[in-house]
Design an enzyme around this catalytic site. Structure first.
Site, PDB file in Angstrom:
ATOM      1  N   SER A 134       0.830  -1.200   0.000  1.00  0.00           N
ATOM      2  CA  SER A 134       0.000   0.000   0.000  1.00  0.00           C
ATOM      3  C   SER A 134       0.863   1.247   0.000  1.00  0.00           C
ATOM      4  O   SER A 134       1.911   1.295   0.634  1.00  0.00           O
ATOM      5  CB  SER A 134      -0.925   0.021   1.228  1.00  0.00           C
ATOM      6  OG  SER A 134      -1.674   1.211   1.251  1.00  0.00           O
ATOM      7  N   LYS A 189      -4.159  -6.659   3.915  1.00  0.00           N
ATOM      8  CA  LYS A 189      -4.268  -5.593   2.907  1.00  0.00           C
ATOM      9  C   LYS A 189      -5.725  -5.333   2.548  1.00  0.00           C
ATOM     10  O   LYS A 189      -6.137  -4.185   2.324  1.00  0.00           O
ATOM     11  CB  LYS A 189      -3.469  -5.977   1.649  1.00  0.00           C
ATOM     12  CG  LYS A 189      -3.571  -4.944   0.509  1.00  0.00           C
ATOM     13  CD  LYS A 189      -3.008  -3.608   0.920  1.00  0.00           C
ATOM     14  CE  LYS A 189      -3.152  -2.488  -0.092  1.00  0.00           C
ATOM     15  NZ  LYS A 189      -3.393  -2.737  -1.464  1.00  0.00           N
ATOM     16  N   HIS A 192      -7.093  -3.264   5.279  1.00  0.00           N
ATOM     17  CA  HIS A 192      -6.551  -1.900   5.073  1.00  0.00           C
ATOM     18  C   HIS A 192      -7.395  -1.149   4.050  1.00  0.00           C
ATOM     19  O   HIS A 192      -7.804  -0.008   4.268  1.00  0.00           O
ATOM     20  CB  HIS A 192      -5.097  -1.980   4.608  1.00  0.00           C
ATOM     21  CG  HIS A 192      -4.563  -0.697   4.033  1.00  0.00           C
ATOM     22  ND1 HIS A 192      -4.889  -0.262   2.755  1.00  0.00           N
ATOM     23  CD2 HIS A 192      -3.755   0.252   4.551  1.00  0.00           C
ATOM     24  CE1 HIS A 192      -4.302   0.896   2.519  1.00  0.00           C
ATOM     25  NE2 HIS A 192      -3.608   1.231   3.598  1.00  0.00           N
ATOM     26  N   ASN A 193      -7.665  -1.795   2.920  1.00  0.00           N
ATOM     27  CA  ASN A 193      -8.424  -1.125   1.864  1.00  0.00           C
ATOM     28  C   ASN A 193      -9.857  -0.845   2.288  1.00  0.00           C
ATOM     29  O   ASN A 193     -10.439   0.175   1.910  1.00  0.00           O
ATOM     30  CB  ASN A 193      -8.398  -1.968   0.587  1.00  0.00           C
ATOM     31  CG  ASN A 193      -7.070  -1.877  -0.132  1.00  0.00           C
ATOM     32  OD1 ASN A 193      -6.057  -1.515   0.456  1.00  0.00           O
ATOM     33  ND2 ASN A 193      -7.059  -2.223  -1.399  1.00  0.00           N
ATOM     34  N   GLU A 196      -9.782   2.111   4.336  1.00  0.00           N
ATOM     35  CA  GLU A 196      -9.566   3.222   3.399  1.00  0.00           C
ATOM     36  C   GLU A 196     -10.895   3.676   2.786  1.00  0.00           C
ATOM     37  O   GLU A 196     -11.167   4.885   2.690  1.00  0.00           O
ATOM     38  CB  GLU A 196      -8.592   2.774   2.313  1.00  0.00           C
ATOM     39  CG  GLU A 196      -8.270   3.788   1.247  1.00  0.00           C
ATOM     40  CD  GLU A 196      -7.382   3.183   0.175  1.00  0.00           C
ATOM     41  OE1 GLU A 196      -7.708   3.347  -1.023  1.00  0.00           O
ATOM     42  OE2 GLU A 196      -6.368   2.544   0.527  1.00  0.00           O
TER      43      GLU A 196
END
Length: 495
Positions: A134, A189, A192-193, A196
């Site tokens: 990222s 990940k 994380h996204n 986001e």
């Protein structure tokens, strides 16, 4: 092709923006790189432009040549589109790989695909790693957050390279560490996204409130975001929002006004929401953020509905009805509502990580994940240090809402939070993420919810049984509510 005595440390496949910048980053940190791209003209273009003069970045014009250019055990980083393309390139590489060679997927692959590929390649003697990366274009070049997982034999082979190229915290800790087996790296990940998605939606809703309720212009709003970026809200996304608000188009007007209000997505948010449902974990805010992008895509329908609904419902007061509300809010109220909702977004994300770690047997260190996100990545923010400290203090922490620091912040913010959500509702401004965050906060701390009525309804029409507050958990009961249904339950289960 370089001489056999000068073989490269690592190979990289895929010379789009992320791949190119990672090559330069890897090379800057002292590692030689062989590069391959399906469209071979891109190889020469890259070598003659961005990589010009770099003697330890070399081109390979076939997969065989790429593999022949690498030191043993071979390490190959894939920076290509997720999906079938990854399987295709893996199968094309296999004839040129030997036992102990390592393939790394640095794209946004679905974590279950990564787990499958680990098993598939392990059976062929090849090591597979799924590494979430990222930071976008700039992060790839200057230092991304890297989240590797998969076959644990990969980490000794990759550690020096990945921790050299990753972002570092202010105390010089690398924002890269081994996550766990199978698809653990790509799972982190994905979360994380998802966070986001939530962060971006929350900021866009704050922007709408400041613009449409408070009437703040773009320049003043940009200054406000700059000020917020010196508080607990300090983060990459708050910082770039100030830049965006200031940016002017060629005619001198705000470029933001020219951008179509149709948000795209690549799937990781949807994956997270679907997996959260599978695991029975309420990531409500992030799911609302995903749905908000889906609603934004209905541009033509929204424009048509705007004319109909506004004319019939909202504009009876000569178009001024939207701003005639009984609740007065300040920019500080909006900041507090944004901060509180952001904490909920992270709290839900870490709840999902904890549940997935348990279900999939990963033993993920949640404090370490917070550290990995402290630099380089899109959701980097100052309070990730506080999250790291919360889990360091209590590794078994069920939710950030139980941490004293975050609990105190939410208590301080909640009156402003309620006022902002109410003002937006009365003004007809959609704020699905801010309102969902508040609803989750209220639901999570509600000792007695109305779900008892749902259970009674389920038992009434389907004999699904219920538990009683005056009996031990796990003991189920059925009532013949009508006197004609009989006493046989249908059984129950929990998600």
């Amino acid at each position: 092709m370089i001489k056999s005595t000068d073989k490269c440390d690592i190979g990289l496949i895929g010379l789009a923006v992320m791949g190119r910048n990672l090559v330069l980053n890897i090379n800057d940190n002292g590692f030689s790189v062989a590069v391959y791209n399906k469209r071979v003209s891109d190889i020469d273009e890259f070598l003659n432009s961005a990589a010009a003069g770099r003697k330890t970045v070399v081109g390979a014009y076939s997969l065989e040549q790429l593999c022949g250019s690498l030191k043993s055990p071979k390490k190959i980083l894939l920076m290509i589109r997720a999906g079938n393309a990854v399987d295709d390139i893996i199968n094309a590489l296999l004839p040129y790989l030997s036992e102990g060679d390592c393939v790394v997927d640095g794209g946004n692959s679905f974590f279950k695909d990564t787990a499958r590929r680990c098993q598939y390649l392990s059976e062929k003697g090849v090591i597979f790693c799924g590494a979430g990366i990222s930071g976008g274009e700039e992060g790839a070049r200057r230092g991304p957050s890297v989240m590797p997982g998969g076959d644990d034999r990969a980490w000794p082979l990759l550690k020096d390279i990945l921790q050299s190229i990753c972002a570092k915290t202010r105390s010089n800790e690398p924002c890269c560490d081994w996550i766990g087996a199978g698809g653990a790296g790509h799972y982190v990940k994905m979360v994380h996204n998802g966070i986001e998605y939530g962060d971006m939606q929350l900021i866009s809703e704050a922007y709408a409130i400041l613009k449409d309720i408070s009437g703040i212009g773009y320049d003043d709003m940009a200054e406000l975001f700059c000020q917020w970026n010196k508080t607990e809200l300090e983060s990459y996304l708050i910082g770039i929002t100030a830049d965006i608000l200031r940016y002017r188009d060629g005619d001198g007007g705000p470029l933001l006004d020219k951008i179509l209000d149709c948000a795209g997505q690549k799937g990781t948010g949807k994956w997270m929401s679907a997996n959260a449902l599978e695991l029975g974990t309420p990531v409500t805010l992030i799911t609302e953020a995903v749905y908000a992008r889906a609603v934004s895509a209905l541009v033509d329908e929204r424009v048509a509905a705007d004319g109909l609904i506004n004319n019939n419902d909202r504009n009876n007061d000569n178009g001024a009805g939207l701003n005639k509300i009984a609740i007065t809010i300040t920019p500080e109220d909006v900041r507090k509502a944004l901060l509180a909702s952001k904490i909920i977004s992270y709290a839900q994300g870490f709840m999902l990580l904890a549940e997935a770690s348990k279900v999939y047997g990963w033993d993920i260190d949640l404090g370490k994940v917070a550290l990995l996100w402290r630099g380089g990545c899109i959701i980097r923010s100052v309070f990730l240090d506080d999250i790291k400290n919360a889990f360091k203090k209590n590794p078994a922490l069920k939710s950030l809402l139980f941490d004293d620091k975050f609990g105190d912040i939410l208590t301080d913010c909640r009156q402003s939070w309620r006022s902002v959500v109410a003002a937006a509702a009365l003004s007809g401004i959609a704020i699905p993420a801010l309102s969902s965050a508040l609803s989750f906060y209220d639901a999570y701390r509600c000792g007695r919810s109305p779900a008892n009525l749902i259970q009674a309804q389920r038992d009434y029409f389907g004999a699904h049984t219920y538990e009683r507050v005056d009996r031990p958990r796990g003991e189920f009961f059925h009532t013949d509510w009508t006197g004609t249904g009989g006493g046989v339950p249908s059984g129950t289960y929990s998600v």
